[in-house]
Design an enzyme around this catalytic site. Structure first.
Site, short mmCIF file in Angstrom:
data_model
loop_
_atom_site.label_atom_id
_atom_site.label_comp_id
_atom_site.label_asym_id
_atom_site.label_seq_id
_atom_site.Cartn_x
_atom_site.Cartn_y
_atom_site.Cartn_z
N ALA A 35 0.81 -1.23 0.00
CA ALA A 35 0.00 0.00 0.00
C ALA A 35 0.84 1.28 0.00
O ALA A 35 0.49 2.26 -0.66
CB ALA A 35 -0.94 -0.03 1.20
N ARG A 75 -5.81 -0.04 -8.67
CA ARG A 75 -6.18 -0.97 -7.59
C ARG A 75 -7.17 -0.25 -6.69
O ARG A 75 -6.92 0.89 -6.28
CB ARG A 75 -4.95 -1.43 -6.78
N CYS A 124 1.60 -11.48 5.25
CA CYS A 124 1.86 -10.87 3.95
C CYS A 124 3.22 -10.18 3.94
O CYS A 124 4.19 -10.69 4.53
CB CYS A 124 0.72 -9.92 3.57
N ASP A 175 -3.86 -1.69 4.43
CA ASP A 175 -4.16 -1.09 3.12
C ASP A 175 -5.08 0.11 3.32
O ASP A 175 -4.92 1.14 2.67
CB ASP A 175 -4.79 -2.12 2.19
N ASN A 213 -6.95 -5.22 5.24
CA ASN A 213 -5.57 -5.65 4.94
C ASN A 213 -5.64 -7.00 4.23
O ASN A 213 -6.72 -7.56 4.03
CB ASN A 213 -4.76 -5.74 6.24
P1 RI2 Z 1 2.95 -1.58 3.39
C1 RI2 Z 1 -0.12 -5.18 0.92
O1 RI2 Z 1 -1.02 -5.37 -0.12
C2 RI2 Z 1 -0.46 -6.03 2.14
O2 RI2 Z 1 -1.84 -6.16 2.36
C3 RI2 Z 1 0.24 -5.25 3.21
O3 RI2 Z 1 -0.17 -5.58 4.51
C4 RI2 Z 1 -0.18 -3.85 2.82
O4 RI2 Z 1 -0.09 -3.82 1.39
C5 RI2 Z 1 0.60 -2.74 3.41
O5 RI2 Z 1 1.93 -2.73 2.96
P2 RI2 Z 1 -0.59 -6.01 -1.57
O6 RI2 Z 1 -0.14 -4.83 -2.42
O7 RI2 Z 1 2.41 -0.27 2.93
O8 RI2 Z 1 0.47 -7.05 -1.39
O9 RI2 Z 1 3.08 -1.64 4.90
O10 RI2 Z 1 -1.87 -6.58 -2.10
O11 RI2 Z 1 4.23 -1.96 2.69
#
Ligand code: RI2
Length: 314
Positions: free
Chosen positions: A22, A63, A129, A198, A208
């Site tokens: 995110a 997205r 994740c 997210d 999330n």
């Molecule tokens: P940071 C990711 O989504 C995960 O859900 C993760 O927890 C969230 O973004 C936040 O990530 P995806 O893009 O901003 O893998 O903390 O679907 O890095």
């Protein structure tokens, strides 16, 4: 059209998960908007406003779930309405993009420092994740010399957990990979759960990666603190005025390739879920640690006088 190439390129990299997370998608979105403004060669302020709106929509359609992308893009375009010349409008977008990127990266670093204080020597932690904010906390606690062990979920179907274990192991952290369905069985060993976000709604719910709500449920049952690491640009202003967060559904082939399952069997692939506020012990933000009940106040403070604009655009 040529002028939208950079924006379309970034949007498609975000859609295809070449750029993911995110925070990262927000910074990539802001950077593409800044570049769009810097390279804009159109004629008038009015044209620029129109083309910027098109660029903004291309980016936001990439997205739908993480509000960080919306907040990042919005931060770039916020001063365009008050600009009195094309040059001023272009500069404001380019300058706001840089400011957002700097502030959002700094927020992740501050969260790491604050969150590390919630980790004690000897703790066993669980993460889900691949969240740069949560990983930042864990790495910072490790760098402080705390002897910690980390369990990381695989996070099907994209298996972002593999990125997490690689990053933590390269940092020297003792890390164990588990499959998603092992979460409840390991929970009794845990001292804390740290996940990213997210989107956080005005009533403190967390959206999330799919499976996060199972971690929260199991943590609640076992009495393990459930911590959300979230920069405040993950907070959603539109949820204050009744909008629901759209949960992205991705293609079936991410779950099973054609031929792996019998004809006629359907696949449902939602990639995020919602964790109710009552399962969240703390939200670690760059402004400090807050409870889910304080999210509304933070959003109101951040919107400032723009709150009326947001409400009146209903
Ligand atoms: P940071 C990711 O989504 C995960 O859900 C993760 O927890 C969230 O973004 C936040 O990530 P995806 O893009 O901003 O893998 O903390 O679907 O890095």
């Amino acid at each position: 059209m040529f002028m939208f190439d950079t924006v379309k390129g970034t949007a498609s990299e975000i859609k295809d998960m070449k750029i993911r997370g995110a925070g990262r998608i927000a910074r990539a979105g802001a950077s593409a908007m800044g570049e769009f403004a810097e390279n804009y060669r159109g004629g008038s302020l009015e044209e620029f406003r129109k083309d910027l709106e098109t660029a903004r929509n291309i980016m936001l359609e990439s997205r739908p779930t993480a509000v960080s992308l919306w907040n990042g893009v919005q931060a770039c375009v916020r001063d365009v309405h008050s600009a009195s010349s094309l040059e001023e409008a272009k500069n404001s977008v380019a300058c706001n993009a840089k400011l957002f990127i700097e502030a959002s990266s700094e927020a992740v670093e501050i969260i790491a420092k604050i969150g590390a204080k919630r980790v004690r020597d000897g703790d066993v932690l669980l993460t889900h994740c691949n969240s740069s904010a949560a990983i930042g906390v864990i790495k910072s606690a490790h760098a402080q010399g705390k002897d910690i062990k980390v369990y990381a979920t695989e996070s099907r179907p994209w298996r972002q957990g593999l990125l997490t274990v690689r990053e933590l192991s390269e940092a020297g952290v003792d890390v164990t990979l588990i499959i998603d369905s092992a979460v409840r069985s390991v929970m009794s060993k845990m001292d804390g759960v740290f996940v990213g976000a997210d989107t956080v709604t005005s009533s403190g719910e967390l959206i999330n990666k799919i499976g996060t709500s199972q971690l929260a449920l199991a943590a609640n049952e076992a009495g393990v603190p459930f911590n959300v690491c979230a920069e405040t640009y993950k907070f959603s202003p539109m949820t204050m005025f009744g909008d629901s967060v759209i949960i992205e559904e991705r293609e079936c082939r991410e779950v099973a390739e054609a031929g792996m399952i019998p004809k006629g069997v359907k696949i449902y692939n939602p990639v995020f879920d919602t964790t109710p506020a009552r399962y969240i012990d703390a939200i670690i933000t760059e402004l400090g640690i807050i409870s889910p009940g304080s999210v509304y106040d933070v959003i109101v403070r951040q919107l400032g006088k723009d709150i009326w604009k947001a409400r009146d655009s209903l």
